[in-house]
Design a protein around this motif. Structure first.
Motif, mmCIF file in Angstrom:
data_model
loop_
_atom_site.group_PDB
_atom_site.id
_atom_site.type_symbol
_atom_site.label_atom_id
_atom_site.label_comp_id
_atom_site.label_asym_id
_atom_site.label_seq_id
_atom_site.Cartn_x
_atom_site.Cartn_y
_atom_site.Cartn_z
ATOM 1 N N LYS A 53 0.834 -1.205 0.000
ATOM 2 C CA LYS A 53 0.000 0.000 0.000
ATOM 3 C C LYS A 53 0.873 1.261 0.000
ATOM 4 O O LYS A 53 0.544 2.261 -0.640
ATOM 5 C CB LYS A 53 -0.917 -0.010 1.226
ATOM 6 C CG LYS A 53 -1.922 -1.149 1.214
ATOM 7 C CD LYS A 53 -2.741 -1.184 2.494
ATOM 8 C CE LYS A 53 -3.701 -2.356 2.491
ATOM 9 N NZ LYS A 53 -4.468 -2.473 3.744
ATOM 10 N N PHE A 54 1.967 1.192 0.742
ATOM 11 C CA PHE A 54 2.944 2.279 0.785
ATOM 12 C C PHE A 54 4.260 1.702 0.263
ATOM 13 O O PHE A 54 4.740 0.706 0.789
ATOM 14 C CB PHE A 54 3.113 2.797 2.209
ATOM 15 C CG PHE A 54 1.816 3.292 2.807
ATOM 16 C CD1 PHE A 54 1.374 4.583 2.572
ATOM 17 C CD2 PHE A 54 1.032 2.455 3.582
ATOM 18 C CE1 PHE A 54 0.175 5.034 3.110
ATOM 19 C CE2 PHE A 54 -0.165 2.893 4.124
ATOM 20 C CZ PHE A 54 -0.593 4.190 3.881
ATOM 21 N N TYR A 55 4.812 2.314 -0.794
ATOM 22 C CA TYR A 55 5.932 1.693 -1.506
ATOM 23 C C TYR A 55 7.054 1.259 -0.553
ATOM 24 O O TYR A 55 7.433 1.968 0.368
ATOM 25 C CB TYR A 55 6.481 2.607 -2.594
ATOM 26 C CG TYR A 55 6.606 4.074 -2.226
ATOM 27 C CD1 TYR A 55 7.696 4.549 -1.535
ATOM 28 C CD2 TYR A 55 5.608 4.977 -2.589
ATOM 29 C CE1 TYR A 55 7.816 5.883 -1.203
ATOM 30 C CE2 TYR A 55 5.718 6.321 -2.261
ATOM 31 C CZ TYR A 55 6.817 6.763 -1.567
ATOM 32 O OH TYR A 55 6.925 8.094 -1.240
ATOM 33 N N VAL A 277 -0.688 8.194 -0.352
ATOM 34 C CA VAL A 277 -0.153 7.476 -1.507
ATOM 35 C C VAL A 277 -1.299 7.035 -2.406
ATOM 36 O O VAL A 277 -2.250 6.391 -1.946
ATOM 37 C CB VAL A 277 0.664 6.243 -1.071
ATOM 38 C CG1 VAL A 277 1.066 5.414 -2.278
ATOM 39 C CG2 VAL A 277 1.907 6.672 -0.297
ATOM 40 N N VAL A 279 -2.055 4.792 -5.778
ATOM 41 C CA VAL A 279 -1.537 3.782 -6.700
ATOM 42 C C VAL A 279 -2.417 3.793 -7.943
ATOM 43 O O VAL A 279 -3.655 3.804 -7.836
ATOM 44 C CB VAL A 279 -1.540 2.382 -6.057
ATOM 45 C CG1 VAL A 279 -0.995 1.340 -7.032
ATOM 46 C CG2 VAL A 279 -0.725 2.381 -4.768
ATOM 47 N N HIS A 310 6.500 1.156 -10.313
ATOM 48 C CA HIS A 310 6.821 -0.134 -9.694
ATOM 49 C C HIS A 310 7.130 -1.210 -10.727
ATOM 50 O O HIS A 310 8.002 -2.063 -10.509
ATOM 51 C CB HIS A 310 5.641 -0.566 -8.816
ATOM 52 C CG HIS A 310 5.851 -1.841 -8.087
ATOM 53 N ND1 HIS A 310 6.668 -1.950 -6.983
ATOM 54 C CD2 HIS A 310 5.357 -3.094 -8.303
ATOM 55 C CE1 HIS A 310 6.662 -3.202 -6.541
ATOM 56 N NE2 HIS A 310 5.877 -3.909 -7.324
ATOM 57 N N TYR A 326 3.146 4.570 -8.229
ATOM 58 C CA TYR A 326 2.847 5.207 -6.949
ATOM 59 C C TYR A 326 3.040 6.712 -7.106
ATOM 60 O O TYR A 326 4.059 7.162 -7.656
ATOM 61 C CB TYR A 326 3.819 4.761 -5.871
ATOM 62 C CG TYR A 326 3.678 3.352 -5.348
ATOM 63 C CD1 TYR A 326 2.767 3.049 -4.338
ATOM 64 C CD2 TYR A 326 4.507 2.333 -5.815
ATOM 65 C CE1 TYR A 326 2.679 1.760 -3.816
ATOM 66 C CE2 TYR A 326 4.424 1.048 -5.299
ATOM 67 C CZ TYR A 326 3.507 0.768 -4.295
ATOM 68 O OH TYR A 326 3.437 -0.496 -3.784
ATOM 69 N N CYS A 327 2.106 7.483 -6.581
ATOM 70 C CA CYS A 327 2.290 8.924 -6.413
ATOM 71 C C CYS A 327 2.213 9.172 -4.910
ATOM 72 O O CYS A 327 1.143 9.013 -4.311
ATOM 73 C CB CYS A 327 1.203 9.716 -7.127
ATOM 74 S SG CYS A 327 1.112 9.391 -8.901
ATOM 75 N N GLY A 328 3.340 9.509 -4.287
ATOM 76 C CA GLY A 328 3.381 9.545 -2.833
ATOM 77 C C GLY A 328 3.910 10.838 -2.266
ATOM 78 O O GLY A 328 4.702 11.546 -2.897
#
Length: 433
Positions: A53-55, A277, A279, A310, A326-328
């Motif tokens: 869920k979080f890279y 985050v 995805v 990823h 991912y855009c975090g």
């Protein structure tokens, strides 16, 4: 002993592993329905691997994590790759995953700027003496030793993005030392994803006798007159000889209000940021050059800190053919991103993807997922070691281990394993006194 552990993340599970192996009865209380904590993942029906869920990834220098994997007999499930990391400069992206690549980065200019950058980086990589660095900010140290150009072009945009305007110039240099000292360009993950590792670890714990109570949040922890620790969940109370809590400092303060006021205030004084985050599963590759990690400066108008493609690290075939992004961002919890809906946030983010690849169109997006957490990145200020709460709390038998205590190292599963096992050693040592 009968020991309770609050939280089934990597710290809690690592502590449980050592405690049950020492012959003790261990119960883990986990508020969600899965193990892994912030390293947990999700999986679409057509995917063969889960996605975090979080890279997440591991560095080959993550000796605590990789050592545990070897202990568990799972070393053959490690997957090692060397993806490409890039930095932004004047509308272009340049490789930034080695010292030679960094020296060629045009944002540094030439001559003395590159020499100062190279020498400062080399010093950080070689020295083990980080303690003096915590007395000074990254801002002050880097301006003095790496130079204004290198700092303004590279480190300041990262700090601004990572910690925001409020904290960027207050973070101490020991934090930066820990980020640069031992990281590797080769990265590792676990076959099937981090969730597959967490599931395998949890299954091994249960096989050894650990009881994991999923969907069982802890409401309160207090000490009885007989010295036992009572763990109260919804509709239930159980007594334990020892208890280890592995949640955030603020949640720990809420759970154990009987702790002395100075310890409680110390927990509440710790600074941290949350994370947002998004995805995206898209139809086509975003970076045809195979870039994995994009460092994006907020000053250049990007609406998030990091873009991670990823499937330039792992094959898209693991994910049903989807290309995954991912855009975090790390943000203070009152930031508007915590309030925006998934659709509103996607609308904010899409123009940035078009800047990175002009051919990108919104109809490339097949599906999105949004994940938020209030506790993701501790903020280490000057002389931070004075502020770290003791793992042994003032309440006899109650211990606390969180990512705010792994300093000077940054948050991550490697250091979660390390602090979980350190707490377990303390519990075992104290029980022999």
């Amino acid at each position: 002993m009968k020991i309770a552990i609050v939280g089934c993340g990597l710290a809690g599970m690592s502590a449980a592993y050592d405690l049950v192996n020492a012959g003790h009865q261990v119960d883990i209380f986990e508020s969600t329905d899965y193990p892994g904590g912030l390293a947990g993942g999700f999986k679409e029906p057509e995917w063969t691997w889960s996605l975090e869920k979080f890279y997440h990834h591991w560095f080959l220098s993550d000796s605590q994590m990789l050592g545990l994997i070897e202990e568990l007999g799972l070393k053959d499930h490690l997957v090692i790759r060397q993806p490409k990391t890039v930095m932004y400069h004047k509308g272009q992206f340049y490789p930034f995953d080695s010292i030679p690549a960094a020296i060629l980065y045009p944002g540094l200019g030439w001559g003395i700027n590159k020499i100062r950058f190279g020498l400062a980086t080399l010093y950080i990589r070689l020295t083990r003496n980080w303690k003096p660095m915590e007395h000074v900010t990254v801002d002050t140290w880097m301006r003095k030793w790496a130079g204004e150009t290198a700092y303004n072009q590279m480190w300041l945009p990262m700090l601004d993005g990572k910690f925001g305007e409020h904290y960027a110039r207050q973070v101490n240099m020991a934090w930066m030392w820990a980020r640069l000292h031992s990281r590797t360009t080769k990265l590792a993950t676990f076959e099937g994803g981090f969730q597959a590792f967490a599931d395998a670890f949890a299954a091994e714990l249960q096989k050894r006798g650990v009881t994991i109570h999923y969907k069982t949040g802890v409401d309160q922890i207090h000490q009885n007159d007989d010295g036992k620790i009572t763990v109260a969940t919804k509709g239930s109370e159980q007594n334990f000889d020892r208890c280890l809590v592995t949640v955030s400092p603020a949640l720990m303060a809420h759970m154990a209000p009987d702790l002395p006021s100075d310890y409680l205030q110390g927990l509440l004084n710790l600074k941290s940021l949350g994370a947002v985050v998004m995805v995206l599963a898209i139809k086509h590759r975003l970076s045809d050059k195979g870039y994995y990690w994009f460092n994006l400066p907020k000053a250049a108008g990007f609406p998030f800190l990091a873009l991670v493609e990823h499937t330039n690290f792992l094959p898209k075939e693991y994910y049903g053919g989807d290309h995954l992004l991912y855009c975090g961002d790390y943000l203070e919890t009152d930031h508007e991103y915590f309030k925006l809906t998934q659709e509103e946030l996607l609308e904010r983010f899409l123009p940035a993807l078009q800047r990175i690849n002009p051919e990108f169109k919104p109809d490339w997006v097949r599906k999105t997922w949004l994940f938020k957490t209030n506790y993701a990145q501790p903020v280490p200020l000057v002389d931070h070691s004075r502020n770290i709460p003791d793992i042994r709390t003032p309440m006899a038998g109650l211990y606390f281990a969180s990512m705010s205590q792994v300093y000077p190292w940054d948050r991550g599963t490697n250091f979660a394993v390390e602090i979980g096992r350190k707490a377990a050693r303390m519990i075992l040592t104290d029980s022999q006194k």
